[in-house]
Design an enzyme around this catalytic site. Structure first.
Site, PDB file in Angstrom:
ATOM      1  N   ASP A  12      33.690  21.591  50.306  1.00 61.45           N
ATOM      2  CA  ASP A  12      34.850  22.468  50.144  1.00 61.45           C
ATOM      3  C   ASP A  12      35.695  22.426  51.408  1.00 61.45           C
ATOM      4  O   ASP A  12      35.245  22.862  52.479  1.00 61.45           O
ATOM      5  CB  ASP A  12      34.403  23.909  49.878  1.00 61.45           C
ATOM      6  CG  ASP A  12      34.031  24.147  48.439  1.00 61.45           C
ATOM      7  OD1 ASP A  12      34.177  23.213  47.623  1.00 61.45           O
ATOM      8  OD2 ASP A  12      33.577  25.263  48.126  1.00 61.45           O
ATOM      9  N   LYS A  39      30.562  24.807  42.231  1.00 54.42           N
ATOM     10  CA  LYS A  39      30.033  25.964  41.517  1.00 54.42           C
ATOM     11  C   LYS A  39      28.528  25.880  41.376  1.00 54.42           C
ATOM     12  O   LYS A  39      27.826  26.893  41.459  1.00 54.42           O
ATOM     13  CB  LYS A  39      30.700  26.082  40.150  1.00 54.42           C
ATOM     14  CG  LYS A  39      32.202  26.305  40.213  1.00 54.42           C
ATOM     15  CD  LYS A  39      32.788  26.634  38.857  1.00 54.42           C
ATOM     16  CE  LYS A  39      32.406  28.018  38.421  1.00 54.42           C
ATOM     17  NZ  LYS A  39      32.930  29.073  39.299  1.00 54.42           N
ATOM     18  N   GLY A  40      27.994  24.668  41.184  1.00 54.12           N
ATOM     19  CA  GLY A  40      26.551  24.508  41.045  1.00 54.12           C
ATOM     20  C   GLY A  40      25.805  24.846  42.320  1.00 54.12           C
ATOM     21  O   GLY A  40      24.839  25.622  42.311  1.00 54.12           O
ATOM     22  N   ALA A  41      26.243  24.258  43.436  1.00 49.26           N
ATOM     23  CA  ALA A  41      25.586  24.529  44.721  1.00 49.26           C
ATOM     24  C   ALA A  41      25.694  26.005  45.068  1.00 49.26           C
ATOM     25  O   ALA A  41      24.730  26.615  45.550  1.00 49.26           O
ATOM     26  CB  ALA A  41      26.202  23.667  45.818  1.00 49.26           C
ATOM     27  N   SER A 208      38.567  42.674  40.318  1.00 49.10           N
ATOM     28  CA  SER A 208      38.493  43.939  41.051  1.00 49.10           C
ATOM     29  C   SER A 208      38.116  45.120  40.158  1.00 49.10           C
ATOM     30  O   SER A 208      37.853  46.220  40.655  1.00 49.10           O
ATOM     31  CB  SER A 208      39.847  44.226  41.714  1.00 49.10           C
ATOM     32  OG  SER A 208      40.868  44.351  40.740  1.00 49.10           O
ATOM     33  N   GLY A 238      32.527  34.671  41.968  1.00 54.75           N
ATOM     34  CA  GLY A 238      31.982  34.598  40.617  1.00 54.75           C
ATOM     35  C   GLY A 238      30.668  33.852  40.565  1.00 54.75           C
ATOM     36  O   GLY A 238      29.746  34.234  39.827  1.00 54.75           O
ATOM     37  N   ASP A 239      30.564  32.777  41.353  1.00 57.60           N
ATOM     38  CA  ASP A 239      29.313  32.010  41.402  1.00 57.60           C
ATOM     39  C   ASP A 239      28.193  32.851  42.007  1.00 57.60           C
ATOM     40  O   ASP A 239      27.040  32.796  41.555  1.00 57.60           O
ATOM     41  CB  ASP A 239      29.498  30.734  42.242  1.00 57.60           C
ATOM     42  CG  ASP A 239      30.621  29.854  41.726  1.00 57.60           C
ATOM     43  OD1 ASP A 239      30.897  29.897  40.509  1.00 57.60           O
ATOM     44  OD2 ASP A 239      31.224  29.142  42.541  1.00 57.60           O
TER      45      ASP A 239
END
Length: 290
Positions: A12, A39-41, A208, A238-239
């Site tokens: 990232d 997202k997986g990591a 929020s 979210g992850d």
């Protein structure tokens, strides 16, 4: 038990911008940082930090060994990550002063996972383990079918959203995670509301405003209010939420407690800059005061 995560691994690259660029605008960044992401990591690290044994199924390129080392340091079982001749996936993330973000993804090795690799990994799974996927790798429907056949609990986080990808795995799912926009998009594609998809537990995150859980077997819905914090960076929140929910369920907590704990973890996460490297551990979540 264990959580098996068929998930992406990305570098990232986060650019701090004075505002989000308009079409055709050239904009100088105020800073650049690189973190472990995908997202997986992110979900694997979150679930591991929440106290679960997490086995990651994924792939990296020749330059991606650092990412595997980092995941291992955070407590993730990395034995099922393939080393390929395809570049490691990466994300270019723009973040403005309010914490909002825009993301460009290059899938790379994340889309080169083979059915043999997934089958070999899941052959070590036990009935009752959890299998989770997101839409940043290939082999989602095949893995979901394998997981269901092996007696695993199958979970799916429907992001980045693609209606066809979600519908391909729906018949195999026990848990479905969506944000509010994704839930609306899926309803438009299927003609069915979140509680009518045939999935036992559907969790809709509301930013929020918190989160909403549909228990479709019981026919009930509950909402969890978000904690009031000042966001710095919403990337990975979210992850983190999803990883914490699944880890809590894996550790035997009821859904209400799993959602509450995940809500606290996500609230902490948005106060930090970065992705997998800054996901809070269980003690930080339990000790947090809001």
């Amino acid at each position: 038990m264990a959580i098996w995560n068929l998930g992406s691994i990305n570098a990232d690259m986060i650019y701090a911008l004075p505002h989000m660029p308009q079409p055709g605008e050239t904009l100088a960044a105020d800073g650049l940082e690189q973190f472990l992401g995908g997202k997986g990591a992110n979900m694997s690290v979150a679930a591991a930090r929440a106290g679960s044994h997490v086995c990651h199924l994924g792939a990296i390129g020749p330059e991606g060994a650092w990412a595997v080392t980092r995941m291992l340091e955070y407590g993730v079982d990395t034995r099922h990550i393939a080393r390929l001749d395809v570049p490691t996936g990466h994300a270019i993330i723009a973040v403005d002063p309010s914490g909002e973000n825009q993301i460009i993804l290059f899938p790379g090795a994340n889309r080169q996972i083979t059915e043999d690799q997934v089958g070999a990994a899941l052959s070590s799974a036990s009935a009752g383990d959890i299998l989770v996927m997101q839409n940043e790798t290939n082999m989602q429907a095949e893995a979901a079918r394998m997981g269901r056949d092996l007696g695993l609990k199958v979970a799916y986080a429907a992001a980045p959203f693609d209606a066809e990808a979600v519908q391909a795995v729906l018949p195999y799912l026990d848990y479905l995670f969506l944000n509010e926009v994704e839930a609306e998009q899926l309803q438009q594609a299927t003609g069915k509301s979140a509680d009518a998809l045939g999935v036992a537990d559907v969790i809709v995150t509301l930013g929020s405003k918190g989160a909403r859980h549909y228990d479709t077997k019981a026919g009930t819905m509950q909402e969890v209010a978000a904690h009031k914090v000042t966001p710095v960076d919403t990337t990975g929140a979210g992850d983190t939420f999803t990883g914490y929910v699944l880890a809590s369920l894996d550790r035997g907590l009821p859904m209400a407690q799993a959602l509450a704990q995940a809500n606290r973890a996500a609230a902490l996460m948005v106060t930090r800059k970065g992705t997998a490297d800054v996901i809070p551990d269980l003690k930080e979540v339990q000790d947090a005061t809001f």
